[in-house]
Design a protein around this motif. Structure first.
Motif, PDB file in Angstrom:
ATOM      1  N   ARG A  90       6.478  -7.056   0.795  1.00  0.00           N
ATOM      2  CA  ARG A  90       6.986  -5.722   0.462  1.00  0.00           C
ATOM      3  C   ARG A  90       6.018  -4.663   0.959  1.00  0.00           C
ATOM      4  N   ILE A  91       6.540  -3.455   1.080  1.00  0.00           N
ATOM      5  CA  ILE A  91       5.702  -2.342   1.483  1.00  0.00           C
ATOM      6  C   ILE A  91       4.748  -1.974   0.345  1.00  0.00           C
ATOM      7  N   GLU A  92       3.629  -1.406   0.705  1.00  0.00           N
ATOM      8  CA  GLU A  92       2.605  -1.029  -0.279  1.00  0.00           C
ATOM      9  C   GLU A  92       2.950   0.301  -0.933  1.00  0.00           C
ATOM     10  N   THR A  93       2.544   0.460  -2.177  1.00  0.00           N
ATOM     11  CA  THR A  93       2.743   1.709  -2.906  1.00  0.00           C
ATOM     12  C   THR A  93       1.394   2.388  -3.154  1.00  0.00           C
ATOM     13  N   PRO A  94       1.390   3.695  -3.411  1.00  0.00           N
ATOM     14  CA  PRO A  94       0.143   4.360  -3.790  1.00  0.00           C
ATOM     15  C   PRO A  94      -0.505   3.718  -5.008  1.00  0.00           C
ATOM     16  N   GLU A  95       0.307   3.190  -5.908  1.00  0.00           N
ATOM     17  CA  GLU A  95      -0.232   2.543  -7.116  1.00  0.00           C
ATOM     18  C   GLU A  95      -1.030   1.290  -6.769  1.00  0.00           C
ATOM     19  N   ASP A  96      -0.600   0.574  -5.725  1.00  0.00           N
ATOM     20  CA  ASP A  96      -1.353  -0.600  -5.290  1.00  0.00           C
ATOM     21  C   ASP A  96      -2.760  -0.204  -4.854  1.00  0.00           C
ATOM     22  N   VAL A  97      -2.849   0.885  -4.104  1.00  0.00           N
ATOM     23  CA  VAL A  97      -4.150   1.376  -3.641  1.00  0.00           C
ATOM     24  C   VAL A  97      -4.974   1.874  -4.821  1.00  0.00           C
TER      25      VAL A  97
END
Length: 262
Positions: free
Chosen positions: A226-233
């Motif tokens: 899946r694509i990354e989210t700002p929350e992942d960072v």
């Protein structure tokens, strides 16, 4: 004890995207926030201020041009004055450029290095001055990228700037360790923000693939699917900003869902 004092973080480029996600996560962690961004982004920045306040933390919008040393110094001073201190700097602001290496211009190089690299120097200098003035052991967290460990075609200038961030992070960590300050970096992969929309559009101009296809093909290389989210960072930044990372310095941690293995 000093540890019970509310801590303050300044996040650059925090009016939107990854910066906004980082600011909200740090607010959840108990930080008061300086939302630092360009003056034209003030309206978006004030929205983030309100989101932080809704989480029960204090926040202020601080205008900044990260490519200017004086602007960075002023932003740090303003943040510390209005929020009562400074404990963490997140050098998040940055831009991308998509250009074949034979077509990169002097102006493009100067712009991307001013924003992606000069800002790291100015941020470190301003933050450490304030940390030492306040007598705190601070944490500096820089925006690197998967392009900091592997150069990507059509992203030569961007890759060069992010390799530089990784190098600065390593050297600053060594120089600042005697003061008790830590310096680390986070390396996102493909995050669903405006930057990757730009990259997708520019790649479309170069290779003719339909809008969205370049992005999708890159997402398909991610092991976690899946694509990354700002929350992942933001989760990685949260770790670096916490006391759990007190013994971690000079590191660039990839947060890419399984694209590169460092």
């Amino acid at each position: 004890m000093a540890e019970n004092k509310t801590k303050v973080a300044l996040v650059t480029g925090a009016a939107q995207g990854i910066g906004r996600g980082i600011a909200l996560k740090l607010a959840e962690d108990g930080f008061d926030l300086a939302i630092a961004d360009l003056e034209p982004q003030q309206e978006k920045g004030q929205d983030v201020v309100q989101e932080v306040e809704a989480l029960g933390r204090k926040a202020v919008f601080v205008p900044i041009d990260v490519s200017g040393k004086d602007s960075f110094d002023q932003a740090v001073d303003t943040a510390a004055e209005q929020l009562g201190g400074l404990d963490v700097l997140v050098n998040n602001a940055g831009i991308a450029q998509v250009q074949p290496i034979l077509e990169v211009t002097q102006e493009e190089l100067e712009k991307i290095f001013a924003i992606n690299v000069h800002s790291i120097f100015f941020g470190i200098q301003a933050a450490v001055r304030k940390f030492d003035e306040l007598g705190v052991k601070g944490k500096i967290i820089n925006a690197a990228s998967i392009a900091a460990v592997k150069g990507f075609p059509i992203l030569s200038a961007y890759s060069a700037s992010k390799f530089a961030v990784r190098g600065i992070t390593q050297t600053a960590a060594q120089e600042l360790a005697p003061k008790g300050h830590t310096v680390n970096a986070y390396g996102p992969g493909i995050v669903g923000t405006g930057m990757w929309e730009l990259i997708d559009r520019e790649l479309h101009k170069i290779n003719g693939k339909p809008i969205g296809q370049n992005l999708q093909e890159n997402v398909e290389t991610i092991a976690l699917g899946r694509i990354e989210t700002p929350e992942d960072v933001a989760g990685v930044v949260s770790f670096f900003a916490s006391n759990r990372a007190d013994y971690v310095t000079g590191q660039t941690l990839l947060v890419d869902g399984g694209m590169l293995y460092n």
